[in-house]
Design a protein around this motif. Structure first.
Motif, short mmCIF file in Angstrom:
data_model
loop_
_atom_site.label_atom_id
_atom_site.label_comp_id
_atom_site.label_asym_id
_atom_site.label_seq_id
_atom_site.Cartn_x
_atom_site.Cartn_y
_atom_site.Cartn_z
N ALA A 1 60.17 34.28 48.60
CA ALA A 1 61.18 33.44 49.23
C ALA A 1 61.51 32.22 48.39
N MET A 2 60.64 31.85 47.44
CA MET A 2 60.93 30.69 46.60
C MET A 2 62.22 30.89 45.82
N ARG A 3 62.51 32.15 45.49
CA ARG A 3 63.79 32.40 44.82
C ARG A 3 64.85 32.67 45.86
N ARG A 4 65.83 31.81 45.91
CA ARG A 4 66.87 31.95 46.94
C ARG A 4 67.76 33.13 46.59
#
Ligand code: ADP
Ligand code: MG
Lengths: 259, 569
Positions: free
Chosen positions: B310-313
């Motif tokens: 989820a850190m990468r949008r």
């Protein structure tokens, strides 16, 4: 971190009047660390006003209030904001910023520890983002992180609001009728979530409610309020459903009398 | 009034009907005075049937003078377009940025101190009262020639409107999220940017775009203050009596205005989900062009519980769209900064010129003109405004009902009337005035006619809209008791809310006074003519004096119309 049993909240003779209306009358209340307290009372009995005093959103007309060892009357500016940072708050109407993403709403919980204004997810430090996502994962909404907050259902929005409060790594969690705007199912979810989180983190929780059933099932200690005064303060275990209903009925009756 | 209340006291009160409130008397008196003034103005301006026919007779020769159109060489034209758009965009964007702190102190709920609220609001009022072209005339003294004075003039003048609407929007926010953010321990600045600004962003963008539209329409005039661009080219063409070129340039500006309006309406619809609801040409086209955006993507991104993932949008359509618009906006601003050809470095050196400016502009003086001259000129400006307002009202009372679904005799008439109003609303009044000046020669009639036509676009639409909103009951009643179409028509027209109509008309008068001044600059006469004349001979002490006179007049008229409107409510 010093572990002590010194009370986290000490209120003595707290009073508050708005113009002619006395919202709080001579309220005294002591809460120890880790306690889970329910404020029970009808609408207009002063629950919201009391909670708003606990993080300095209101200042009392009279009386003394110490929160987390700090004298609230003496706190100003930065010191007051630092104290607020240690107290999470959840509202009946969730109060998310609808146009921002869910993740950014949670990130605003970290503002007290950051310098300067922020706008946009990218403006928050990386480890904050990771921590915010972890909170969202905890409340079961990781999948919604990048959605606009106003696209979520009421129950989901309240869970995001809880994640925002958790983002503060609070020592006290204040919840003002957190389920009053929710359907029974979401309301169960939110209440159990609050209970689990309180247990996981040894949080002190003060939650206002107007439903006797939920209060009894949920709280360890029940504080009853009526027209601004505390009229009951007892462990939930000592209170049978009938007794509570009687008290609540009396509260209701005397409220009707007062009118 | 209910019949049961027939106690003696009530009867007595009914018999001795209380006289009208003093404010109503004053308002009625003012209205009658204004109406008389308007009729007298119409005569004074020289609006007679003869002048009309005379002007109509000039259309043929006018076409000869104008055709064939003569466009400047492409490179030259493109450069002028670039400068004009650049100046308008830079000025408007700068103004939007400057308006944020002013709105912040002007809004009652965010202002750091109560006394700052009137301070902020007054800055807005003053900025609104001084026309941008006048500011530009003064700023030209501070800078080496170029477009920077124009940018700054637009920026300062536009603060009036943008900061006011922005402050109003701030006062209407939902306070809940803001309190929630405050309760996390956020500072006032953090509270504003996280809790307030996101809520008012749509209104801020919409206001800025709307202002950009107005600024582009008014930009022609900056040419008269010596700011390069299409307006300057047009002025030179007019002054050298080259109407082939002037008409070509006027057409180019008209086209730019329509394009800008379409672009701004599409952007608003895309970014903010605001459906284009206007009835102007731009709105119509934009409605055709923009797809339905009411259903936003609502898909699940599915991180399967993994925070790292989820850190990468993810690049959802929403994110692609918002990123693309941010990039586009940045590109447009950069292009505007370059295209405007402003000498930005002057911003660091102009301070040293301020004493010089003060010396040239202070103390104000009207010499060698006399106060009689000045008042006559002011009177001409007021006459143009009043006569135009009266003409607009008369024509609108005819066209408005014809454009309303429930009053028009048949569909073709209604559509024609609506189309007419639509086209009128898309014409910048300055361009119209210039065309009319070319046709009729210089003078107040041209200015009056231009303002009157533009005013019909506004008033006619308001009348048509308020008729269509009126409940159909009374009209049906008239019809069912055997009323003729004409009777139905008049009963419908009579249902027009008189206070609303008076309010709109007064508003038109207000804005016509400003426009009449500005038209004076393109030689329609009046105080505006004195202003431009004073700059021509570099008499900046006169400029100051005329600006003071003008601002006073605008404030007085605004005060009068405020009194009348309040009494009518
Ligand atoms: N900001 C305020 N201004 C005036 N009266 C208020 C304000 N906040 C609360 N009150 C009054 O104080 C009383 C207690 O309100 P509140 O604390 O909101 O009760 P509860 O949360 O239990 O419904 C009510 O009579 C309410 O009208
Ligand atoms: Mg409440």
């Amino acid at each position: 971190m010093t572990v002590s049993d010194a009370p986290v909240i000490e209120a003595h003779g707290l009073s508050k009047t708005f113009g002619q209306v006395a919202a709080l009358r001579d309220v005294s209340l002591t809460v120890s660390p880790g306690e889970i307290v329910v404020l029970l009372g009808l609408s207009g009995s002063g629950k919201t006003t009391l909670l708003r005093h606990l993080n300095g959103l209101e200042t009392p007309t009279d009386g003394r209030l110490r929160v987390l060892g700090e004298d609230m009357a003496a706190l100003r500016g930065g010191d007051l904001r630092r104290l607020r940072g240690r107290i999470g708050m959840v509202f009946q109407q969730f109060h998310l910023v609808g146009r921002l993403t869910v993740l950014e709403n949670v990130l605003t919980g970290a503002l007290a520890g950051l310098r300067g204004p922020r706008l946009g997810i990218a403006s928050y430090p990386r480890e904050h983002r990771r921590r915010a996502l972890t909170q969202l994962d905890r409340v079961g909404l990781l999948d919604k992180s990048y959605q606009r907050a106003d696209t979520l259902s009421g129950g989901q929005q309240q869970r995001v609001a809880i994640a925002r409060a958790l983002m503060q790594q609070p020592e006290i969690l204040l919840a003002d009728e957190p389920v009053a705007s929710l359907d029974p199912e979401s309301s169960d979810q939110v209440m159990s979530l609050l209970q689990e989180i309180a247990a996981e983190r040894q949080l002190t929780v003060i939650c206002s409610l107007h439903q006797v059933e939920i209060a009894l099932a949920w709280g360890r200690r029940i504080v009853g309020m009526r027209s601004g005064s505390v009229v009951l303060d007892t462990p939930a275990a000592d209170l049978t459903r009938e007794a509570a209903m009687r008290i609540y009925g009396r509260v209701a009756a005397s409220l009707a009398e007062a009118k | 009034m209910s019949g049961q209340m027939s106690t003696e006291v009530d009867l007595e009160r009914l018999v001795k009907r209380p006289g009208p409130a003093a404010s109503t008397v004053v308002a009625a008196g003012l209205l009658v005075a204004l109406l008389t003034f308007a009729i007298w103005s119409l005569i004074q301006v020289g609006f007679t049937v003869e002048t009309f026919t005379e002007s109509a007779g000039k259309v043929g020769p006018f076409l000869d003078r104008m055709l064939p159109l003569e466009f400047p060489p492409a490179a030259e034209l493109l450069r002028s377009i670039g400068v004009t758009l650049g100046v308008v965009l830079c000025g408007t964007v700068l103004s939007a940025v400057l308006s944020v702190p002013i709105a912040y102190i002007s809004a009652r709920n965010t202002s750091p101190a109560r006394w700052l609220v009137p301070v902020g609001r007054s800055i807005g009022v003053v900025a609104r009262a001084v026309p941008d072209v006048v500011l530009a005339m003064l700023f030209v003294l501070l800078f080496s020639l170029g477009s920077l004075p124009g940018i700054l003039a637009i920026a300062l003048h536009s603060i009036g409107m943008i900061s006011k609407l922005f402050a109003d929007a701030i006062e209407q926010i939902d306070e809940g999220p803001r309190h929630a953010i405050r309760s996390t321990g956020a500072s006032p600045a953090q509270e504003f940017w996280s809790g307030v600004f996101p809520q008012v962003l749509p209104s801020w963008i919409a206001t800025t775009l709307h202002r950009g539209d107005i600024n582009l329409r008014g930009s022609v005039l900056l040419g008269y203050a010596g700011i390069i661009g299409l307006g300057y080219d047009l002025r030179l063409a007019l002054e050298s009596l080259n109407y082939h070129l002037a008409m070509a340039l006027a057409l180019v500006i008209f086209g730019l205005c329509v394009l800008f309006e379409i672009a701004s309406t599409v952007i608003r619809a895309q970014l903010l989900g605001v459906a284009p609801s206007g009835v102007s040409l731009g709105s119509r086209l934009a409605r055709r062009l923009s797809p339905d955006t009411s259903h936003s993507a609502f898909e699940n991104q599915g991180f399967e519980g993994r925070v790292d993932a989820a850190m990468r949008r993810p690049w959802t359509p929403d994110r692609i769209k918002s990123t693309a618009s941010i990039i586009l906006a940045a590109v447009v601003v950069v292009a505007a900064v370059i295209g405007s050809e402003a000498k930005w470095l002057d911003l660091f050196s102009f301070w040293s010129q301020i004493p010089f400016l003060l010396d040239r502009t202070w103390p104000p003086s009207i010499e060698p003109r006399t106060w009689t001259n000045v008042f006559d000129a002011l009177l001409v400006t007021l006459q143009i405004a009043a006569a135009a307002t009266l003409l607009s009202l008369a024509v609108s009372l005819l066209i408005g009902p014809l454009a309303a679904r429930n009053a028009a005799p048949n569909k073709p008439v209604r559509l024609t009337a609506r189309l007419l109003l639509l086209v009128i609303r898309s014409i910048p009044e300055l361009i119209l005035a210039i065309v009319l000046i070319i046709i009729t020669g210089l003078g107040p009639q041209a200015g009056t006619l231009a303002l009157a036509v533009v005013g019909v676009g506004l008033l006619g639409k308001l009348i048509a809209d308020s008729l269509e909103e009126a409940p159909p009951g009374p009209q049906l009643a008239v019809h069912s008791v055997g009323g003729t179409r004409t009777q139905v028509f008049f009963s419908a027209t009579a249902r027009l809310s008189v206070p609303a109509l008076v309010g709109h008309t007064l508003y038109l008068f207000d804005s016509n006074i400003r426009s009449a001044t500005v038209l004076g600059i393109v030689a329609a006469g009046g105080i505006g003519y004195y202003l431009i004349d004073a700059t021509r001979v570099s008499r900046y002490d006169q400029v100051t004096a005329f600006v003071i006179v003008l601002v006073t007049a605008v404030v007085v008229v605004e005060g009068i119309s405020a009194v009348v409107r309040r009494a009518l409510r």
